[in-house]
Enzyme design. Structure first.
Site, PDB file in Angstrom:
ATOM      1  N   HIS A   1       7.169   4.917   6.178  1.00 57.01           N
ATOM      2  CA  HIS A   1       6.322   3.721   6.202  1.00 57.01           C
ATOM      3  C   HIS A   1       7.102   2.414   6.160  1.00 57.01           C
ATOM      4  CE1 HIS A   1       7.077   3.898   1.885  1.00 57.01           C
ATOM      5  NE2 HIS A   1       6.720   2.626   1.828  1.00 57.01           N
TER       6      HIS A   1
HETATM    7  C1  UD1 Z   1       3.749  -1.567   0.160  1.00 53.44           C
HETATM    8  C2  UD1 Z   1       5.008  -2.074  -0.538  1.00 53.44           C
HETATM    9  C3  UD1 Z   1       6.095  -1.018  -0.432  1.00 53.44           C
HETATM   10  C4  UD1 Z   1       5.627   0.333  -0.931  1.00 53.44           C
HETATM   11  C5  UD1 Z   1       4.362   0.707  -0.169  1.00 53.44           C
HETATM   12  C6  UD1 Z   1       3.807   2.044  -0.594  1.00 53.44           C
HETATM   13  C7  UD1 Z   1       5.443  -4.501  -0.438  1.00 53.44           C
HETATM   14  C8  UD1 Z   1       6.306  -5.531   0.184  1.00 53.44           C
HETATM   15  N1  UD1 Z   1       5.532  -3.268   0.097  1.00 53.44           N
HETATM   16  O1  UD1 Z   1       4.064  -1.449   1.543  1.00 53.44           O
HETATM   17  O2  UD1 Z   1       7.190  -1.411  -1.234  1.00 53.44           O
HETATM   18  O3  UD1 Z   1       6.623   1.302  -0.715  1.00 53.44           O
HETATM   19  O4  UD1 Z   1       3.377  -0.317  -0.397  1.00 53.44           O
HETATM   20  O5  UD1 Z   1       2.764   2.398   0.244  1.00 53.44           O
HETATM   21  O6  UD1 Z   1       4.735  -4.789  -1.359  1.00 53.44           O
HETATM   22  N2  UD1 Z   1      -3.170  -0.653   4.628  1.00 53.44           N
HETATM   23  C9  UD1 Z   1      -4.350   0.023   4.707  1.00 53.44           C
HETATM   24  N3  UD1 Z   1      -4.936   0.402   3.537  1.00 53.44           N
HETATM   25  C10 UD1 Z   1      -4.399   0.138   2.324  1.00 53.44           C
HETATM   26  C11 UD1 Z   1      -3.201  -0.572   2.269  1.00 53.44           C
HETATM   27  C12 UD1 Z   1      -2.577  -0.962   3.415  1.00 53.44           C
HETATM   28  O7  UD1 Z   1      -4.864   0.293   5.774  1.00 53.44           O
HETATM   29  O8  UD1 Z   1      -4.994   0.536   1.306  1.00 53.44           O
HETATM   30  C13 UD1 Z   1      -2.482  -1.037   5.872  1.00 53.44           C
HETATM   31  C14 UD1 Z   1      -2.813  -2.409   6.362  1.00 53.44           C
HETATM   32  O9  UD1 Z   1      -2.842  -2.390   7.744  1.00 53.44           O
HETATM   33  C15 UD1 Z   1      -1.621  -3.222   5.891  1.00 53.44           C
HETATM   34  C16 UD1 Z   1      -0.495  -2.213   5.987  1.00 53.44           C
HETATM   35  O10 UD1 Z   1      -1.089  -0.972   5.657  1.00 53.44           O
HETATM   36  O11 UD1 Z   1      -1.415  -4.353   6.643  1.00 53.44           O
HETATM   37  C17 UD1 Z   1       0.640  -2.484   5.072  1.00 53.44           C
HETATM   38  O12 UD1 Z   1       0.205  -2.631   3.726  1.00 53.44           O
HETATM   39  P1  UD1 Z   1       1.009  -3.543   2.689  1.00 53.44           P
HETATM   40  O13 UD1 Z   1       0.415  -3.455   1.343  1.00 53.44           O
HETATM   41  O14 UD1 Z   1       1.228  -4.874   3.278  1.00 53.44           O
HETATM   42  O15 UD1 Z   1       2.442  -2.872   2.666  1.00 53.44           O
HETATM   43  P2  UD1 Z   1       2.922  -1.351   2.650  1.00 53.44           P
HETATM   44  O16 UD1 Z   1       3.555  -1.064   3.934  1.00 53.44           O
HETATM   45  O17 UD1 Z   1       1.847  -0.409   2.175  1.00 53.44           O
END
Ligand code: UD1
Length: 358
Positions: A204
């Site tokens: 991821h």
């Molecule tokens: C975040 C953390 C990362 C951690 C990861 C675990 C930061 C900078 N990154 O990254 O350190 O390893 O979580 O998963 O804080 N999304 C969904 N549903 C959700 C959450 C996210 O669909 O419940 C999708 C959205 O499109 C979003 C993308 O995932 O834009 C990324 O989510 P985000 O929380 O920005 O970062 P992660 O890649 O999950």
């Protein structure tokens, strides 16, 4: 004493659960704030249920956004909450955007902050988490480190030694507690995914999944591995989105799954022949379990998993991935040792220190 926990995304929940339990056992008043950074049931709610983490008292519901927007929204929405609740100490976990945002709000309001999982450094400032780690540690009043390299990093950055406590790994506390329950899930999982030995994959990190060409290369490499053993790949929403946006074909030999809950994922890790990942926490969990781990990153903020554990850094070298996999399948993978203080009692040490401090 009143402690306020801030959690936001999947890797926070298994770290906060044992600390909340250890503080509850010492009759500390607690407030749980969820920033809403992760909001899907499979990324958040299932962990509260399975780990017995107290339900959030407040959910800031920030959701997704750019790093700036997400961090700024958390700060804006957290400030009135922390002012109203007026805790003696705020606990932040790991290295996600929610961690830094909450620490920064508290630092400006002169509310003491404890950082759980302090001191980890990859040395790679292109990782958003590295920025979050560096800055959170500068702001925190109490820094709980999981391993001695964390203490060395903090001292090198000028953090006064009296703020630092080497307590061990809280995520391993949760693993130790939950492993017997996870093992009871195994017979059902084994029936659901028949076919013998398997590689468990998670990806991821932006550096691996945001560029569709890079993700395509990785999927092709997993397809080749799928010719040798089963490949089970629970897919993070970010990665699923990137597969869809890039119109990428997933090789037939790669079995895509929904994100797994804590117990099923732990059972899968414990029975995997090899784990292929770019996660931080999974490097630690496989080291504890003695399961070989091949990490698709150039650096790690958890070097002890390489020096003592079962982890091998592969970077982007997909030929090396095949070579190391061959070694593991031939029974020549690393066996490793468990690092000191990864013993299931880190949270009790944290609670003890907090009560001394308070
Ligand atoms: C975040 C953390 C990362 C951690 C990861 C675990 C930061 C900078 N990154 O990254 O350190 O390893 O979580 O998963 O804080 N999304 C969904 N549903 C959700 C959450 C996210 O669909 O419940 C999708 C959205 O499109 C979003 C993308 O995932 O834009 C990324 O989510 P985000 O929380 O920005 O970062 P992660 O890649 O999950």
């Amino acid at each position: 004493m009143h402690c306020l926990h801030v959690v936001g995304a999947r890797p926070n929940f298994m770290k906060a659960a044992p600390v909340a339990a250890a503080l509850a056992a010492r009759a500390v008043t607690q407030t749980m704030v969820h920033t809403g950074q992760h909001y899907d049931a499979r990324m958040s709610e299932i962990f509260f249920t399975e780990l017995g983490l107290p339900q959030p008292d407040v959910n800031l519901e920030v959701g997704s956004g750019s790093h700036t927007v997400q961090t700024a929204q958390i700060m804006q929405r957290f400030e009135p909450v922390v002012l109203e609740r007026s805790p003696d100490l705020v606990l932040v976990y790991g290295d996600i955007n929610s961690t830094l945002a909450a620490a920064l709000v508290c630092a400006k309001l002169l509310i003491p902050v404890a950082h759980v999982e302090a001191g980890l450094r990859s040395g790679d400032r292109s990782m958003p988490e590295e920025i979050n780690r560096l800055l959170t540690d500068q702001l925190a009043d109490l820094l709980f480190t999981p391993s001695a390299d964390g203490d060395e990093n903090l001292l090198r950055e000028g953090i006064p030694p009296e703020k630092i406590r080497l307590v061990g790994n809280v995520m391993i506390d949760t693993l130790v507690r939950m492993l017997p329950q996870a093992e009871r899930r195994w017979p059902r999982l084994e029936t659901a995914f028949p076919g013998g030995p398997f590689a468990l994959v998670t990806l991821h990190r932006p550096s691996n999944v945001d560029d569709p060409r890079q993700l395509e290369r990785l999927l092709a490499a997993l397809g080749r591995i799928g010719a040798q053993l089963n490949v089970l790949f629970p897919v993070h929403p970010r990665t699923r989105q990137s597969i869809a946006d890039g119109g990428l074909a997933v090789p037939q030999s790669v079995h895509l799954m929904e994100p797994q809950g804590y117990l099923d994922f732990l059972a899968l890790q414990s029975h995997a022949r090899v784990v292929i990942t770019d996660s931080g926490g999974i490097q630690e969990e496989t080291t504890f379990l003695g399961v070989p781990c091949l990490t698709l990153r150039d650096s790690t903020e958890r070097p002890v998993t390489v020096t003592m554990g079962t982890n091998v850094l592969i970077g982007g070298d997909l030929e090396r991935l095949q070579v190391e996999l061959g070694r593991i399948l031939a029974g020549q993978g690393k066996h490793g040792q468990r690092p000191p203080l990864w013993d299931g009692h880190a949270a009790e040490r944290i609670a003890g220190e907090i009560l001394l401090h308070g």
